[in-house]
Scaffold this motif. Structure first.
Motif, PDB file in Angstrom:
ATOM      1  N   ILE A  89       0.946  -1.394   0.053  1.00  0.00           N
ATOM      2  CA  ILE A  89       0.039   0.083   0.027  1.00  0.00           C
ATOM      3  C   ILE A  89       0.827   1.205   0.096  1.00  0.00           C
ATOM      4  CG2 ILE A  89      -1.815  -1.216   1.221  1.00  0.00           C
ATOM      5  CD1 ILE A  89      -1.384  -0.044   3.913  1.00  0.00           C
ATOM      6  N   PHE A  90       0.255   2.457  -0.512  1.00  0.00           N
ATOM      7  CA  PHE A  90       1.076   3.675  -0.618  1.00  0.00           C
ATOM      8  C   PHE A  90       0.795   4.209   0.938  1.00  0.00           C
ATOM      9  CE2 PHE A  90      -0.530   3.171  -4.992  1.00  0.00           C
ATOM     10  CZ  PHE A  90       0.961   2.922  -5.725  1.00  0.00           C
ATOM     11  N   GLY A  91       1.934   4.405   1.538  1.00  0.00           N
ATOM     12  CA  GLY A  91       1.994   4.727   2.989  1.00  0.00           C
ATOM     13  C   GLY A  91       1.725   3.722   3.743  1.00  0.00           C
ATOM     14  N   LYS A  92       0.933   3.846   4.690  1.00  0.00           N
ATOM     15  CA  LYS A  92       0.463   2.962   5.795  1.00  0.00           C
ATOM     16  C   LYS A  92      -0.890   3.276   6.488  1.00  0.00           C
ATOM     17  CE  LYS A  92       3.206   4.610   9.652  1.00  0.00           C
ATOM     18  NZ  LYS A  92       4.316   4.392  10.618  1.00  0.00           N
ATOM     19  N   VAL A  93      -1.466   2.200   7.189  1.00  0.00           N
ATOM     20  CA  VAL A  93      -2.664   2.415   7.885  1.00  0.00           C
ATOM     21  C   VAL A  93      -2.276   2.897   9.297  1.00  0.00           C
ATOM     22  CG1 VAL A  93      -4.602   1.338   8.826  1.00  0.00           C
ATOM     23  CG2 VAL A  93      -3.933   0.639   6.396  1.00  0.00           C
ATOM     24  N   ASN A  94      -2.935   3.611   9.589  1.00  0.00           N
ATOM     25  CA  ASN A  94      -2.444   4.560  10.972  1.00  0.00           C
ATOM     26  C   ASN A  94      -3.627   4.331  12.039  1.00  0.00           C
ATOM     27  OD1 ASN A  94      -4.285   6.414  10.300  1.00  0.00           O
ATOM     28  ND2 ASN A  94      -2.296   7.950   9.546  1.00  0.00           N
ATOM     29  N   GLU A 118       2.071  -5.304  14.448  1.00  0.00           N
ATOM     30  CA  GLU A 118       3.088  -5.098  13.127  1.00  0.00           C
ATOM     31  C   GLU A 118       2.447  -4.106  12.148  1.00  0.00           C
ATOM     32  OE1 GLU A 118       3.741  -7.996   8.948  1.00  0.00           O
ATOM     33  OE2 GLU A 118       2.702  -8.932  11.012  1.00  0.00           O
ATOM     34  N   GLU A 119       3.327  -3.100  11.717  1.00  0.00           N
ATOM     35  CA  GLU A 119       2.615  -2.191  11.176  1.00  0.00           C
ATOM     36  C   GLU A 119       2.146  -2.555   9.784  1.00  0.00           C
ATOM     37  OE1 GLU A 119       2.778   1.291  11.722  1.00  0.00           O
ATOM     38  OE2 GLU A 119       3.510   0.982  13.448  1.00  0.00           O
ATOM     39  N   PRO A 120       0.738  -2.063   9.415  1.00  0.00           N
ATOM     40  CA  PRO A 120       0.163  -2.534   8.174  1.00  0.00           C
ATOM     41  C   PRO A 120       0.917  -1.516   6.952  1.00  0.00           C
ATOM     42  CG  PRO A 120      -1.313  -1.346   9.735  1.00  0.00           C
ATOM     43  CD  PRO A 120       0.135  -1.299  10.468  1.00  0.00           C
ATOM     44  N   LYS A 121       1.719  -2.263   6.263  1.00  0.00           N
ATOM     45  CA  LYS A 121       2.305  -1.701   4.897  1.00  0.00           C
ATOM     46  C   LYS A 121       2.091  -2.286   3.911  1.00  0.00           C
ATOM     47  CE  LYS A 121       6.190   0.278   7.469  1.00  0.00           C
ATOM     48  NZ  LYS A 121       7.502   0.462   7.692  1.00  0.00           N
ATOM     49  N   ASN A 122       1.144  -3.624   3.833  1.00  0.00           N
ATOM     50  CA  ASN A 122       0.663  -4.476   2.922  1.00  0.00           C
ATOM     51  C   ASN A 122      -0.550  -4.796   2.857  1.00  0.00           C
ATOM     52  OD1 ASN A 122       3.439  -4.642   1.563  1.00  0.00           O
ATOM     53  ND2 ASN A 122       3.985  -6.091   3.188  1.00  0.00           N
ATOM     54  N   LEU A 123      -1.235  -5.413   1.946  1.00  0.00           N
ATOM     55  CA  LEU A 123      -2.775  -5.574   1.846  1.00  0.00           C
ATOM     56  C   LEU A 123      -2.597  -6.946   2.864  1.00  0.00           C
ATOM     57  CD1 LEU A 123      -3.755  -5.513  -2.015  1.00  0.00           C
ATOM     58  CD2 LEU A 123      -4.263  -3.739   0.122  1.00  0.00           C
ATOM     59  N   GLY A 124      -3.754  -7.324   3.427  1.00  0.00           N
ATOM     60  CA  GLY A 124      -3.886  -8.340   4.273  1.00  0.00           C
ATOM     61  C   GLY A 124      -4.627  -8.128   5.655  1.00  0.00           C
ATOM     62  N   ALA A 128      -5.099  -4.851  15.914  1.00  0.00           N
ATOM     63  CA  ALA A 128      -5.008  -3.559  16.406  1.00  0.00           C
ATOM     64  C   ALA A 128      -5.049  -3.889  17.912  1.00  0.00           C
ATOM     65  CB  ALA A 128      -5.961  -2.345  15.954  1.00  0.00           C
ATOM     66  N   ASN A 129      -4.201  -3.338  18.777  1.00  0.00           N
ATOM     67  CA  ASN A 129      -4.451  -3.364  20.222  1.00  0.00           C
ATOM     68  C   ASN A 129      -5.012  -2.214  20.663  1.00  0.00           C
ATOM     69  OD1 ASN A 129      -3.067  -5.814  20.295  1.00  0.00           O
ATOM     70  ND2 ASN A 129      -0.942  -4.947  19.841  1.00  0.00           N
ATOM     71  N   LEU A 130      -5.924  -2.156  21.476  1.00  0.00           N
ATOM     72  CA  LEU A 130      -6.650  -1.311  22.255  1.00  0.00           C
ATOM     73  C   LEU A 130      -6.515  -1.157  23.542  1.00  0.00           C
ATOM     74  CD1 LEU A 130      -8.014  -1.345  19.146  1.00  0.00           C
ATOM     75  CD2 LEU A 130     -10.091  -0.644  20.379  1.00  0.00           C
ATOM     76  N   ASN A 131      -5.872  -0.154  23.921  1.00  0.00           N
ATOM     77  CA  ASN A 131      -5.553   0.035  25.595  1.00  0.00           C
ATOM     78  C   ASN A 131      -6.629   0.894  26.220  1.00  0.00           C
ATOM     79  OD1 ASN A 131      -3.174  -1.492  25.180  1.00  0.00           O
ATOM     80  ND2 ASN A 131      -2.153   0.071  24.669  1.00  0.00           N
ATOM     81  N   LEU A 132      -7.918   0.233  26.525  1.00  0.00           N
ATOM     82  CA  LEU A 132      -8.974   0.960  27.041  1.00  0.00           C
ATOM     83  C   LEU A 132      -8.830   1.688  28.381  1.00  0.00           C
ATOM     84  CD1 LEU A 132     -11.743  -1.285  25.553  1.00  0.00           C
ATOM     85  CD2 LEU A 132     -10.759   0.849  24.367  1.00  0.00           C
ATOM     86  N   HIS A 133      -8.095   0.803  29.074  1.00  0.00           N
ATOM     87  CA  HIS A 133      -7.611   1.082  30.397  1.00  0.00           C
ATOM     88  C   HIS A 133      -6.611   0.590  30.854  1.00  0.00           C
ATOM     89  CE1 HIS A 133      -8.084   1.150  35.172  1.00  0.00           C
ATOM     90  NE2 HIS A 133      -8.801   2.255  34.608  1.00  0.00           N
ATOM     91  N   LYS A 134      -5.938   0.821  31.929  1.00  0.00           N
ATOM     92  CA  LYS A 134      -4.507   0.322  32.244  1.00  0.00           C
ATOM     93  C   LYS A 134      -4.752  -1.154  32.484  1.00  0.00           C
ATOM     94  CE  LYS A 134      -4.489   1.911  36.868  1.00  0.00           C
ATOM     95  NZ  LYS A 134      -3.651   2.796  38.042  1.00  0.00           N
ATOM     96  N   GLU A 135      -5.760  -1.562  33.089  1.00  0.00           N
ATOM     97  CA  GLU A 135      -6.158  -3.135  33.154  1.00  0.00           C
ATOM     98  C   GLU A 135      -7.080  -3.725  32.143  1.00  0.00           C
ATOM     99  OE1 GLU A 135      -7.848  -3.156  37.056  1.00  0.00           O
ATOM    100  OE2 GLU A 135      -5.967  -2.152  38.024  1.00  0.00           O
ATOM    101  N   VAL A 136      -7.453  -2.993  31.026  1.00  0.00           N
ATOM    102  CA  VAL A 136      -8.513  -3.672  30.141  1.00  0.00           C
ATOM    103  C   VAL A 136      -7.833  -3.117  28.673  1.00  0.00           C
ATOM    104  CG1 VAL A 136     -10.743  -3.108  29.221  1.00  0.00           C
ATOM    105  CG2 VAL A 136     -10.250  -3.048  31.636  1.00  0.00           C
ATOM    106  N   LYS A 137      -7.468  -4.498  28.154  1.00  0.00           N
ATOM    107  CA  LYS A 137      -6.914  -4.194  26.749  1.00  0.00           C
ATOM    108  C   LYS A 137      -7.700  -5.373  25.855  1.00  0.00           C
ATOM    109  CE  LYS A 137      -2.409  -3.314  28.348  1.00  0.00           C
ATOM    110  NZ  LYS A 137      -2.822  -2.452  29.766  1.00  0.00           N
ATOM    111  N   VAL A 138      -7.839  -4.766  24.537  1.00  0.00           N
ATOM    112  CA  VAL A 138      -8.588  -5.770  23.590  1.00  0.00           C
ATOM    113  C   VAL A 138      -7.777  -5.601  22.406  1.00  0.00           C
ATOM    114  CG1 VAL A 138     -10.305  -3.953  23.161  1.00  0.00           C
ATOM    115  CG2 VAL A 138     -10.870  -6.671  22.854  1.00  0.00           C
ATOM    116  N   GLN A 139      -8.042  -6.837  21.591  1.00  0.00           N
ATOM    117  CA  GLN A 139      -7.395  -6.701  20.059  1.00  0.00           C
ATOM    118  C   GLN A 139      -8.457  -7.023  19.232  1.00  0.00           C
ATOM    119  OE1 GLN A 139      -4.777 -10.331  20.417  1.00  0.00           O
ATOM    120  NE2 GLN A 139      -3.088  -9.056  20.906  1.00  0.00           N
ATOM    121  N   VAL A 140      -8.379  -5.882  18.209  1.00  0.00           N
ATOM    122  CA  VAL A 140      -9.213  -5.904  17.116  1.00  0.00           C
ATOM    123  C   VAL A 140      -8.892  -6.282  15.744  1.00  0.00           C
ATOM    124  CG1 VAL A 140     -10.961  -4.532  15.936  1.00  0.00           C
ATOM    125  CG2 VAL A 140     -10.859  -4.432  18.454  1.00  0.00           C
ATOM    126  N   PRO A 141      -9.338  -7.295  15.274  1.00  0.00           N
ATOM    127  CA  PRO A 141      -8.787  -7.723  13.836  1.00  0.00           C
ATOM    128  C   PRO A 141      -9.169  -6.728  12.834  1.00  0.00           C
ATOM    129  CG  PRO A 141     -10.301  -9.481  14.349  1.00  0.00           C
ATOM    130  CD  PRO A 141     -10.388  -8.559  15.734  1.00  0.00           C
TER     131      PRO A 141
END
Length: 147
Positions: A89-94, A118-124, A128-141
């Motif tokens: 991809i041109f650039g990267k997903v931020n 992993e920095e998303p620089k290619n299709l695929g 994404a790791n979301l740090n909602l609180h210091k004790e609450v973390k969730v991963q979103v594909p």
């Protein structure tokens, strides 16, 4: 002399601690610099009430973050990006694009709380790791597709 610390003081204590110091240290340094206040009985009662209210607020924030995390576990995002023929991809997903995609689905997440394994620089597919609180973390594909 007993004082209540207003902020963290190295080698002495943390904010809202009641500590015993020598009278000269408290009177000539801690209190004039604004690092501490005198620990009177009324000041101790106010401190106890403030700690109780702050703890209640933190529990509410953590509970809200946990509820949001359970909702976000079922979410799968698709991010469109301009890409070349090789799949790069041109650039990267931020994190801003992830936050906007979550907002479009009705979830408000601060972009500064989003990180990537992993920095998303290619299709695929990525996570994404979301740090909602210091004790609450969730991963979103999410999947990066060509526009």
């Amino acid at each position: 002399m007993e004082v209540i610390l207003r902020q963290d003081v190295k080698h002495l204590g943390e904010k809202d601690d009641v500590v015993v110091v020598k009278p000269g240290y408290g009177r000539n340094y801690l209190i004039p610099q604004g690092f501490a206040t005198l620990a009177t009985t009324s000041a101790k009662k106010v401190l106890a009430e403030n700690i109780k209210q702050a703890q209640f607020k933190q529990e509410k924030i953590q509970k809200d973050a946990a509820a949001l995390a359970t909702k976000l576990e079922a979410v799968k995002l698709t991010i469109g990006a301009k890409a070349g023929e090789s799949g790069k991809i041109f650039g990267k997903v931020n994190s801003l694009q992830i936050a906007d995609a979550l907002k479009a689905q009705g979830y408000e997440v601060d972009r500064r709380r989003i990180t990537f394994e992993e920095e998303p620089k290619n299709l695929g597919e990525y996570v994404a790791n979301l740090n909602l609180h210091k004790e609450v973390k969730v991963q979103v594909p999410f999947e990066v597709v060509a526009e």
